[in-house]
Design a protein around this motif. Structure first.
Motif, mmCIF file in Angstrom:
data_model
loop_
_atom_site.group_PDB
_atom_site.id
_atom_site.type_symbol
_atom_site.label_atom_id
_atom_site.label_comp_id
_atom_site.label_asym_id
_atom_site.label_seq_id
_atom_site.Cartn_x
_atom_site.Cartn_y
_atom_site.Cartn_z
ATOM 1 N N PHE A 20 -0.666 6.927 6.032
ATOM 2 C CA PHE A 20 -1.640 6.377 6.970
ATOM 3 C C PHE A 20 -1.650 7.134 8.302
ATOM 4 C CE2 PHE A 20 -1.175 2.701 4.146
ATOM 5 C CZ PHE A 20 -2.502 2.354 3.964
ATOM 6 N N THR A 35 -6.873 4.118 12.704
ATOM 7 C CA THR A 35 -6.678 3.834 11.292
ATOM 8 C C THR A 35 -6.167 2.404 11.209
ATOM 9 O OG1 THR A 35 -6.164 6.131 10.743
ATOM 10 C CG2 THR A 35 -5.383 4.453 9.217
ATOM 11 N N GLN A 87 0.808 -1.216 0.000
ATOM 12 C CA GLN A 87 0.000 0.000 0.000
ATOM 13 C C GLN A 87 0.842 1.267 0.000
ATOM 14 O OE1 GLN A 87 -3.664 -0.175 2.579
ATOM 15 N NE2 GLN A 87 -2.629 -1.968 3.396
ATOM 16 N N PRO A 114 3.262 1.308 9.032
ATOM 17 C CA PRO A 114 2.527 1.869 7.895
ATOM 18 C C PRO A 114 3.273 3.034 7.249
ATOM 19 C CG PRO A 114 1.066 1.513 9.769
ATOM 20 C CD PRO A 114 2.458 1.314 10.276
ATOM 21 N N PRO A 151 -4.488 0.017 8.614
ATOM 22 C CA PRO A 151 -3.898 -0.411 7.341
ATOM 23 C C PRO A 151 -3.989 -1.917 7.131
ATOM 24 C CG PRO A 151 -2.411 1.015 8.586
ATOM 25 C CD PRO A 151 -3.504 0.624 9.504
#
Length: 352
Positions: A195, A157, A84, A191, A159
């Motif tokens: 993020f 958050t 990502q 991350p 990820p």
């Protein structure tokens, strides 16, 4: 198959080698491009799981199954998160505008006080009414900012299902910390920077505590927490924190030597400021131990005096001591981070 047909246990040399090889294969199945550092971390997680099962009296092949499962979980999390982000070898400058000015804080040696300095900077800035984001990408058990907020915030958050970033408040500064139930944090499980950007108003200054593992960060700063050192716009202002001792300066020189290769390639920003924690000046004969890389930072070094209470308690939810914040105020003013009116500001003596 985990250790089927072998009489070895994970505590015997033969068993260690067999199991490590198996775990490395398990990790690489998660993603063929998984970085070697992440494979190593997955192997570590598997070995730890096997040791726990063996101590609990679990027999073969059950401890092998537990080891495989732990390695697979860590490798899978690292693979998903790395896919990502930017490719680890990407050389393009980073657009840091969403984070304001990024200030990564590196430790030059073990226990240098990088987390304390990070909290000092965040407190000085937030009490001067600057919008501050304080980032802690450390393994949770090794974090120096584990209790920097009075309570954990409800904002997360995610990820990856097993890797979270939790946002909490330290007075008016926002603290973002890494969380995971996995036994080992692989570098690739940290991350990518995007993020860590909170919802709502964008921060003016982002301070990042990289003190938990400077040796690995300096060896491969494009993977994991080292991403905060990447060159970009506006240019980050990395800080190197040391103790007032010869061993600390010697360690710091080696950290800078490792990082130098990446600086020369243009991939990362070099430290621009030296901070000495726990002293008002250099003790006799200490500064002479500095190597050529540290020497370049000696003239502008900032000294933060020792505080017995803070040294004993570490960073808590309480505001950091005024006299320590005052020690770094000239630096923040020189960088244009404090308004003119705040330069003579005396601050709050209580908690934020």
């Amino acid at each position: 198959m985990p250790l089927v047909g072998t009489a070895c246990t994970p505590s015997e040399p033969e068993g260690v080698q067999v199991l490590e090889n198996e775990l490395a294969l398990v990790a690489r199945r998660a993603w063929r491009r998984l970085q070697a550092a992440d494979v190593d971390a997955a192997v570590d997680a598997g070995m730890l799981a096997a040791a726990i099962k063996a101590v609990d009296g679990v027999r073969r092949p059950a401890f092998g199954e537990a080891a495989h499962a732990a390695a697979a979980d860590v490798a899978a999390a690292a693979a998903v998160i790395q896919r990502q982000g930017l490719p680890p070898g990407a050389a393009a400058p980073v657009d840091w505008n969403g984070f304001g000015l990024v200030i990564p804080v590196l430790a030059g040696s073990p226990g240098a006080g990088a987390s304390v300095f990070t909290a000092l900077m965040a407190d000085a800035l937030q009490l001067a009414h600057r919008n501050v984001l304080l980032i802690d990408p450390a393994d949770p058990p090794r974090s120096g900012l584990a209790i920097a907020a009075r309570s954990d915030g409800p904002w997360l958050t995610k990820p990856h299902p097993q890797v979270h970033i939790r946002f909490s408040w330290r007075a008016h500064a926002l603290v973002a910390r890494l969380e995971s139930a996995l036994p080992v944090i692989a570098p690739g499980m940290v991350p990518p920077p995007r993020f860590w950007l909170p919802q709502g108003p964008r921060p003016e200054i982002t301070v990042v505590d990289l003190g938990h593992d400077p040796w690995r960060v300096a060896a491969h700063p494009l993977l994991g927490a080292g991403a905060w050192l990447r060159r970009g716009t506006p240019a980050p202002l990395p800080v190197l924190v040391v103790r007032p001792s010869r061993p600390s300066l010697l360690h710091a020189e080696q950290v800078l030597a490792r990082l130098e290769r990446w600086v020369v390639t243009g991939a990362v920003s070099p430290p621009v400021q030296l901070v000495v924690m726990g002293a008002k000046r250099w003790p006799a004969g200490v500064a002479g131990a500095a190597g050529r890389r540290v020497c370049a930072l000696l003239e502008s070094a900032v000294f933060v005096p020792h505080d017995p209470e803070l040294a004993a308690s570490g960073v808590t939810g309480a505001v950091t001591p005024l006299r320590l914040r005052q020690a770094i105020t000239p630096l923040l003013s020189r960088w244009g981070l404090l308004p003119q009116a705040a330069r003579g500001w005396q601050g709050m003596k209580g908690r934020p």
